[in-house]
Design a protein around this motif. Structure first.
Motif, PDB file in Angstrom:
ATOM      1  N   GLN A 184       0.798  -1.209  -0.101  1.00 18.02           N
ATOM      2  CA  GLN A 184      -0.006   0.117   0.044  1.00 18.02           C
ATOM      3  C   GLN A 184       0.694   1.404  -0.004  1.00 18.02           C
ATOM      4  OE1 GLN A 184      -2.282  -0.014   3.524  1.00 18.02           O
ATOM      5  NE2 GLN A 184      -2.699   2.548   3.247  1.00 18.02           N
ATOM      6  N   LEU A 185       2.119   1.189   0.885  1.00 20.16           N
ATOM      7  CA  LEU A 185       2.751   2.290   0.938  1.00 20.16           C
ATOM      8  C   LEU A 185       3.418   2.844  -0.243  1.00 20.16           C
ATOM      9  CD1 LEU A 185       4.153   2.092   4.382  1.00 20.16           C
ATOM     10  CD2 LEU A 185       2.802   3.841   4.018  1.00 20.16           C
ATOM     11  N   LEU A 186       4.064   1.449  -1.179  1.00 19.76           N
ATOM     12  CA  LEU A 186       4.891   1.610  -2.381  1.00 19.76           C
ATOM     13  C   LEU A 186       3.722   2.257  -3.401  1.00 19.76           C
ATOM     14  CD1 LEU A 186       7.024  -1.295  -2.782  1.00 19.76           C
ATOM     15  CD2 LEU A 186       7.688   1.098  -2.657  1.00 19.76           C
ATOM     16  N   GLN A 187       2.353   1.913  -3.416  1.00 17.10           N
ATOM     17  CA  GLN A 187       1.351   2.171  -4.705  1.00 17.10           C
ATOM     18  C   GLN A 187       0.736   3.410  -4.334  1.00 17.10           C
ATOM     19  OE1 GLN A 187      -0.654  -1.515  -4.436  1.00 17.10           O
ATOM     20  NE2 GLN A 187       0.805  -2.521  -5.427  1.00 17.10           N
ATOM     21  N   GLN A 188       0.823   4.121  -3.107  1.00 18.65           N
ATOM     22  CA  GLN A 188       0.404   5.312  -2.840  1.00 18.65           C
ATOM     23  C   GLN A 188       0.963   6.448  -3.833  1.00 18.65           C
ATOM     24  OE1 GLN A 188       0.315   6.169   1.351  1.00 18.65           O
ATOM     25  NE2 GLN A 188      -1.493   4.788   1.754  1.00 18.65           N
TER      26      GLN A 188
END
Length: 941
Positions: A184-188
């Motif tokens: 999630q953190l990489l895609q935000q």
């Protein structure tokens, strides 16, 4: 001192003594019971980071090393205190935050799974809870730091083996709480770079826990995407490489196949990086391609229907091997790929014949292309460019070429004779093409390829070698590197020349010419030595010329010491094949100038410069005598049987020369008797001659024994004992020549026994050599121990003393002496008597060594003595061991009476006849005695 004083001293006091004292005191403070109390005080927000850091470190040490001191009812409060402090430091000092995270990680590893079932999920939940005091990003970074150090702390933790397995599987399951958060953190879109960086580091850390590759798939794909971002590139490379390289990954073939397209997709980025000279990017992409190819070539080759995509990956790695530019100056990538080619070849050759044939068809052309690429990479840069390289770069390039050479040698297994033919064709075209003059670099690389293969492989069957030998004289040698390679190539073909002597004249003039060039010293001398060794029976027509040229370069002092020594060895091989009068004539002209020099030096007062000159001349003589062997002891070639010369009559030429110079050598010795190096050089001449001549040395024995006796009585030196040992070894069964050797043996023994009375501790080398001499005497001539004037008891006691020396080689030699002595108990009465009367002292010394006095590396040697005692004095041993083990705290205070009893019974049990078991018993017991049993130290033992 108070804690703060000590910390202030450690960080700010310029005096190194004070710093060390403070550090010692603080290390004791960290492990003291008070550490629990003061650690929290040091973490107050008003303290400087260095002091806070010490507090956090002390907590980590207490949790990780003294876990058992913590009462179970305090786990929860400890946990919540750590969480509170981590939240507090989330926006504070980074180094303190990391230490606190490591402490909490250690706590979690010790509590999971029973005392803290869902530790990782709890951590994630705690930090995701809203906390208005702490900025969300800081909380996120603190959580990522904690999640990153958790697997790292697991890898270095001191958990017992069974717990390690248990905790590893719990962590692997808990990745379900971590990976979705990381994805999630990489895609935000709005995640800042530094957070993504932390996420990739965290993923890198987790994949090392052997998490199934398919669970990592989404994050690996996300890491591939991050490779486009220059800021994240390095971290993304680490993450992908770590994920692909974990040993467990090969079980997930479908996932591996899915990874090939994204790797191939990096080729455009790789090409641009190469064009713009961006070495970091090309290096990183290459690491990814190699990680996939090298770790999983077997699994991917097995997927026959996907052969094209794997071949595309292989071609991508080929591009990395042949990356433009010179290693290590313009690129550092190509060297990473070499082991891949080994692995791929091994995997192809490990298939059953049908499948192998299919892959050979696909990959033989690839490997031929590889040879071209490697030889291109092995080329030297232009002379001008090479002139600008630093010595470090030149050395790295040299090592890189050796790696290429090893790879070519390996590839030869797959390509065989066809490889030599293709190299020969290329070289031929290069040297005979008048329109296109070639660079020396190109010629040198092709020859280097040839030399790499010929050096280690038998090329006698090859039909291209005659052509190659014919081409060599056509090479116009314009510089040192090319000349060196020409020399080494000729050297590599010396065995072939021995079978085809008509070709020697094609290349020998080149070698003799090169001898005069100091820059070609190593290559020309080593090549001449190989030719003289392999082809000595065919060099008769050239012998006079070889000797003349060698003499000239020796007199001009063109070469360094070690090359002069090699050159003398070459001449020794050469002269061995001549008739005796020819040998003597050549020896005379070769040695006379040195003898004249030595006569002058012998008259001078000893000083450092004439010492070096003396050692140099003595060294030249001993190297000449090492290889000058007219009895052909060393000939193992079947083909030379035919060429053997009739047995020579009359004295051996070496003996003739030694007798001529004997008085001169005695004169040199008399002045230099105090100098161990000169004495050693003198002994070396005789030792080398004895080893080579064997029985032919007999005429020298009486005068040599007399000289050695005088030398050793005046000033004992280890080299004199070693030479005595050599004489005992060779002449033990020669009744005619043995009397002077026997007298020398008894003299050396009595002088050494006197040395023992005066205190032998300063002479471990003499004691070592003496023990080896005694062992040799027992092995070759045991009846020396029957001599009335040999004090067997004193010799035995010296052996026992030597077992207690701190120097391992000396102890090893003493063990060797007893291993030879004990089997003689029955046949030699004086030995039997001494062992039965004094054996208990020997056993006591052996048990002291096993108990911890001696190095653990010597235990097998002590076991050999126990084995021999058992075999040859069993009845005595059972009494002695009982008495010895009754002493309190012997052989170590760490073993209980029961453990001692067990060991004694094992040693005396029926297994005593099995040497391997006795060694295992001794190893087991020594670990108990040292308090190491069952610790991490014993893992590699």
């Amino acid at each position: 001192p108070s804690l703060f004083q000590a910390l202030h001293q450690l960080y700010y006091d310029p005096n190194i003594e004070n710093k060390n004292l403070a550090q010692k005191w603080l290390m004791q403070a960290q492990v003291s019971p008070q550490a629990w109390h003061f650690s929290w005080l040091l973490l107050h927000m008003d303290k400087v980071p260095e002091i806070q850091y010490f507090g956090a470190s002390a907590l980590h040490i207490k949790i990780s090393r003294y876990w058992n001191d913590i009462p179970a009812d305090q786990y929860e409060s400890l946990k919540s205190q750590l969480f509170t402090h981590i939240t507090r430091f989330a926006s504070g000092s980074k180094i303190v935050l990391t230490r606190l995270c490591v402490a909490l990680a250690s706590l979690a590893l010790s509590m999971m799974p029973e005392a803290w079932p869902c530790a990782v999920a709890d951590m994630v939940r705690m930090f995701q809870a809203e906390d208005s005091n702490v900025d969300g990003r800081a909380r996120c970074l603190a959580l990522l730091e904690l999640l990153t150090v958790l697997p790292e702390e697991f890898q270095t933790s001191r958990l017992p083996q069974y717990r390690k397995g248990q905790v590893r599987s719990v962590l692997a399951q808990e990745c379900g709480s971590v990976f979705p958060l990381l994805e999630q953190l990489l895609q935000q879109q709005d995640s800042p770079g530094f957070i993504k960086q932390k996420v990739l580091k965290c993923f890198s850390s987790w994949v090392q826990l052997e998490i199934p590759l398919m669970d990592c798939e989404n994050l690996i794909q996300a890491a591939f995407t991050s490779l486009q971002d220059p800021e994240l590139f390095d971290t993304a490379v680490e993450a992908v490489v770590n994920a692909i390289s974990q040993p467990d990954a090969q079980r997930y073939v479908n996932t591996l196949l899915k990874l090939i397209p994204p790797v191939l997709g990096l080729q455009e980025q790789l090409r641009q990086a190469v064009q713009s000279g961006d070495m970091e990017t090309s290096h990183g992409i290459c690491r990814i391609a190699v990680a996939l190819g090298e770790n999983h070539s077997r699994a991917l080759l097995d997927q026959v229907e996907h052969w094209q995509s794997f071949l595309a990956l292989v071609n991508m790695i080929m591009f990395c091997t042949g990356i433009p530019g010179h290693y290590p100056v313009n690129e550092t990538t190509s060297s990473l790929t070499l082991t891949f080619w080994y692995t791929l070849q091994d995997d192809i050759l490990s298939f059953e014949p049908d499948k192998q044939a299919v892959y050979q068809q696909v990959y033989r052309p690839v490997y031929f292309q590889l040879v071209d690429v490697l030889l291109h990479k092995a080329q030297f840069p232009s002379d001008e460019e090479y002139g600008f390289w630093s010595s470090d770069e030149k050395e790295q390039f040299r090592i890189y070429r050796v790696d290429i050479s090893d790879t070519l040698m390996y590839v030869y297994e797959m390509l065989g004779a066809e490889l030599l033919s293709s190299l020969y064709d290329k070289l031929g075209r290069l040297l005979t093409n008048a329109e296109q003059p070639s660079t020396w670099q190109h010629t040198e690389a092709l020859l280097y390829g040839f030399q790499s293969i010929a050096e280690t492989t038998d090329v006698n069957y090859s039909d291209v070698v005659p052509g190659l030998i014919g081409l060599i004289p056509r090479i116009s040698i314009s510089n040192v590197q090319l000349a060196d390679t020409v020399m080494f190539t000729i050297g590599a073909l010396s065995e072939w020349l021995a079978d085809h002597p008509v070709m020697i004249n094609n290349v020998l003039p080149l070698v003799l010419q090169a001898l005069g060039n100091p820059e070609l010293s190593i290559s020309s001398v080593s090549t001449l030595k190989k030719i003289c060794r392999e082809c000595k029976y065919d060099l008769l027509p050239y012998a006079a010329n070889i000797v003349a040229v060698s003499q000239e370069v020796l007199m001009k002092q063109i070469h360094k010491t070690s090359q002069c020594m090699w050159l003398m060895q070459a001449l020794g091989f050469l002269l061995s094949a001549l008739q005796v009068e020819e040998i003597l004539k050549n020896l005379h002209s070769l040695i006379t100038p040195y003898i004249q020099q030595l006569e002058k030096l012998a008259d001078e007062t000893p000083n450092p410069s004439n010492k070096l000159a003396i050692i140099h001349i003595l060294g030249l003589l001993s190297n000449l005598f090492t290889t000058l062997d007219i009895s052909h002891h060393d000939d193992d070639h079947e083909s030379t049987e035919v060429k053997k010369l009739p047995m020579q009559q009359g004295p051996n030429p070496v003996v003739v020369v030694l007798q001529q110079v004997f008085q001169l050598i005695q004169k040199v010795l008399s002045k230099w008797l105090n100098d161990a190096q000169v004495v050693e050089s003198v002994c070396a001449i005789f030792e080398k001659s004895v080893k080579t001549l064997l029985d032919d040395f007999a005429p020298m024995v009486p005068q040599l024994c007399e000289m050695l006796g005088q030398m050793y009585s005046t000033i004992p030196q280890a080299s004199a004992i070693d030479l005595t040992r050599q004489l005992v070894h060779i002449f033990a069964h020669e009744p005619a020549h043995f009397p002077p050797i026997k007298a020398l043996f008894l003299l050396v023994t009595s002088v050494t026994l006197t040395l023992f009375q005066q205190g032998p501790r300063d002479h471990p080398d003499i004691v070592d050599s003496f023990m080896q001499l005694l062992a040799q005497a027992l092995k070759r001539k045991p009846d020396l121990f029957l001599c009335s004037n040999l004090d067997v008891k004193a010799v035995f006691q010296c052996g026992v003393l030597s077992l207690k020396f701190p120097e391992a080689p000396t102890v090893k030699a003493s063990c060797g002496f007893f291993t030879e002595l004990l089997p003689r108990c029955g046949e030699i009465a004086p030995v039997g008597q001494v062992v039965h009367e004094n054996g208990k002292v020997l056993l006591q010394a052996v048990l002291e060594g096993v108990g911890g006095q001696a190095s653990r590396s010597l235990m097998d040697h002590f076991a050999e003595i126990l084995f021999a005692l058992n075999k040859h004095c069993f009845n005595y041993l059972s009494l002695w061991i009982k008495e010895a083990m009754q002493q309190d705290g012997f052989p170590s205070a760490r073993v209980s009476p029961e453990q001692k009893e067990t060991f004694s019974q094992q040693i005396l049990s029926r297994e005593r006849v099995n040497k391997r078991r006795v060694k295992e018993m001794v190893k087991e017991f020594t670990l108990l005695c040292r308090g190491l049993h069952g610790t991490e130290y014993t893992a590699d033992y």
